[in-house]
Motif scaffolding. Structure first.
Motif, mmCIF file in Angstrom:
data_model
loop_
_atom_site.group_PDB
_atom_site.id
_atom_site.type_symbol
_atom_site.label_atom_id
_atom_site.label_comp_id
_atom_site.label_asym_id
_atom_site.label_seq_id
_atom_site.Cartn_x
_atom_site.Cartn_y
_atom_site.Cartn_z
ATOM 1 N N ARG A 60 0.720 -1.169 0.001
ATOM 2 C CA ARG A 60 0.023 -0.069 -0.112
ATOM 3 C C ARG A 60 0.777 1.365 0.044
ATOM 4 N NH1 ARG A 60 -4.248 0.352 4.601
ATOM 5 N NH2 ARG A 60 -4.481 2.229 3.546
ATOM 6 N N SER A 61 1.870 1.258 0.404
ATOM 7 C CA SER A 61 2.890 2.289 0.482
ATOM 8 C C SER A 61 3.570 2.748 -0.897
ATOM 9 C CB SER A 61 4.040 2.207 1.639
ATOM 10 O OG SER A 61 3.747 1.439 2.765
ATOM 11 N N ILE A 89 -4.162 -1.861 -16.966
ATOM 12 C CA ILE A 89 -4.728 -2.392 -15.768
ATOM 13 C C ILE A 89 -4.278 -3.266 -14.833
ATOM 14 C CG2 ILE A 89 -6.659 -4.387 -15.563
ATOM 15 C CD1 ILE A 89 -7.720 -3.319 -18.358
ATOM 16 N N VAL A 90 -2.817 -3.769 -15.360
ATOM 17 C CA VAL A 90 -2.111 -4.476 -14.499
ATOM 18 C C VAL A 90 -1.490 -3.944 -13.379
ATOM 19 C CG1 VAL A 90 0.216 -5.876 -14.366
ATOM 20 C CG2 VAL A 90 -1.188 -6.132 -16.342
ATOM 21 N N PRO A 91 -0.936 -2.759 -13.506
ATOM 22 C CA PRO A 91 -0.425 -1.798 -12.319
ATOM 23 C C PRO A 91 -1.616 -1.091 -11.512
ATOM 24 C CG PRO A 91 0.090 -0.534 -14.348
ATOM 25 C CD PRO A 91 -0.212 -1.977 -14.709
ATOM 26 N N LEU A 92 -2.836 -0.821 -12.178
ATOM 27 C CA LEU A 92 -3.715 -0.336 -11.506
ATOM 28 C C LEU A 92 -4.390 -1.485 -10.558
ATOM 29 C CD1 LEU A 92 -5.877 1.433 -14.364
ATOM 30 C CD2 LEU A 92 -4.734 2.391 -12.506
ATOM 31 N N THR A 93 -4.536 -2.743 -11.030
ATOM 32 C CA THR A 93 -5.127 -3.851 -10.135
ATOM 33 C C THR A 93 -3.984 -4.126 -9.051
ATOM 34 O OG1 THR A 93 -6.207 -4.757 -11.945
ATOM 35 C CG2 THR A 93 -5.741 -6.394 -10.220
ATOM 36 N N LEU A 94 -2.818 -3.956 -9.331
ATOM 37 C CA LEU A 94 -1.808 -4.387 -8.268
ATOM 38 C C LEU A 94 -1.668 -3.340 -7.233
ATOM 39 C CD1 LEU A 94 1.279 -5.802 -10.396
ATOM 40 C CD2 LEU A 94 -0.280 -6.941 -8.736
ATOM 41 N N SER A 95 -1.983 -2.151 -7.651
ATOM 42 C CA SER A 95 -2.186 -1.062 -6.669
ATOM 43 C C SER A 95 -3.288 -0.977 -5.679
ATOM 44 C CB SER A 95 -2.057 0.232 -7.226
ATOM 45 O OG SER A 95 -3.090 0.667 -8.038
ATOM 46 N N ALA A 96 -4.265 -1.671 -6.342
ATOM 47 C CA ALA A 96 -5.727 -1.558 -5.699
ATOM 48 C C ALA A 96 -5.908 -2.637 -4.608
ATOM 49 C CB ALA A 96 -6.814 -1.634 -6.751
ATOM 50 N N ILE A 97 -5.243 -4.094 -4.986
ATOM 51 C CA ILE A 97 -5.352 -5.306 -4.301
ATOM 52 C C ILE A 97 -5.164 -4.939 -2.702
ATOM 53 C CG2 ILE A 97 -4.514 -7.468 -3.528
ATOM 54 C CD1 ILE A 97 -4.304 -7.676 -6.741
ATOM 55 N N PRO A 98 -4.143 -4.433 -2.465
ATOM 56 C CA PRO A 98 -3.829 -4.274 -0.772
ATOM 57 C C PRO A 98 -4.748 -3.093 -0.341
ATOM 58 C CG PRO A 98 -1.970 -3.215 -2.254
ATOM 59 C CD PRO A 98 -2.905 -3.967 -3.012
ATOM 60 N N PHE A 99 -5.170 -2.271 -0.911
ATOM 61 C CA PHE A 99 -6.025 -1.133 -0.535
ATOM 62 C C PHE A 99 -7.278 -1.832 -0.301
ATOM 63 C CE2 PHE A 99 -9.479 2.030 -1.855
ATOM 64 C CZ PHE A 99 -8.823 3.237 -0.681
ATOM 65 N N ILE A 100 -7.948 -2.324 -1.024
ATOM 66 C CA ILE A 100 -9.296 -2.979 -1.103
ATOM 67 C C ILE A 100 -9.238 -3.981 -0.164
ATOM 68 C CG2 ILE A 100 -9.168 -4.732 -2.852
ATOM 69 C CD1 ILE A 100 -12.243 -2.628 -1.712
ATOM 70 N N ALA A 101 -8.125 -4.884 0.017
ATOM 71 C CA ALA A 101 -8.062 -6.028 0.840
ATOM 72 C C ALA A 101 -8.112 -5.356 2.464
ATOM 73 C CB ALA A 101 -6.484 -6.904 0.820
#
Length: 211
Positions: A60-61, A89-101
């Protein structure tokens, strides 16, 4: 101008939709593990919780612009190229995974402890408690988190446009900034504001209905 803006809007919607869908689906996995293994969870396992929580915080950092560059090899491996709307979409998804988790974990752990104890007293299994108590009771809060995620991804998608990702951000940079076309900057800004407001309004309406 209209054709260019409409194409860019479609690209933004495309990036935000798929990155939201993928990040929520993948983010549910660490969120559930964190909820179950937390000190007050159904299956407390402190080492697992601490390590996974640390990893979520680390990822997330990362500033999104830096992440865009760091994951270029992985992006190329997944979609065959490092730039473009689909590649973003790849970096967008990777950045969003820890946020939404983290958001889903927080929503799940806010479930009333009394309801959980009541389910246990009726002999419900951990699996039943997870799906019929934790998740069912948390749906409105999870929905709120997804709305926040979508709004964040709209901003991230605009940044992705600065490095060849397409979308509204790309138009704002190429036409508005580099060609000194103030009208493009204004229109792009208005579109993003309206889009965010619509998402928030829909989210608020659904939250009230589900609550």
């Amino acid at each position: 101008m209209t054709g260019v803006i409409l194409t860019a809007l479609w690209q933004t919607l495309y990036m935000v939709f798929w990155s939201t869908l993928l990040s929520v689906l993948i983010g549910f996995i660490p969120a559930i593990i964190l909820t179950l293994t937390a000190p007050d969870g159904l299956r407390p396992i402190r080492p697992v919780y601490e390590i996974l929580s640390f990893l979520v915080n680390v990822f997330r950092s990362f500033p999104f612009v830096i992440l865009l560059v760091l994951v270029i090899p992985f992006t190329r491996l997944v979609v065959g190229k490092a730039i473009g709307t689909t590649a973003s979409i790849v970096p967008l998804t990777l950045s969003a995974i820890p946020f939404i988790a983290r958001i889903i974990e927080t929503a799940l752990r806010e479930t009333d402890a009394g309801v959980i104890e009541a389910a246990k007293s009726f002999g419900a299994s951990n699996w039943q408690i997870l799906w019929r108590v934790y998740i069912k009771e948390s749906i409105p809060r999870i929905l709120n988190g997804i709305v926040l995620l979508i709004i964040s991804l709209v901003g991230y998608s605009a940044m992705a446009g600065t490095v060849g990702g397409g979308g509204i951000g790309d138009i704002a940079i190429r036409f508005g900034y580099q060609q000194y076309r103030t009208d493009y900057l204004v229109v792009c800004s208005i579109i993003l504001i309206i889009f965010v407001q619509l998402i928030q309004m829909i989210g608020n309406h659904l939250y009230k209905r589900l609550s």
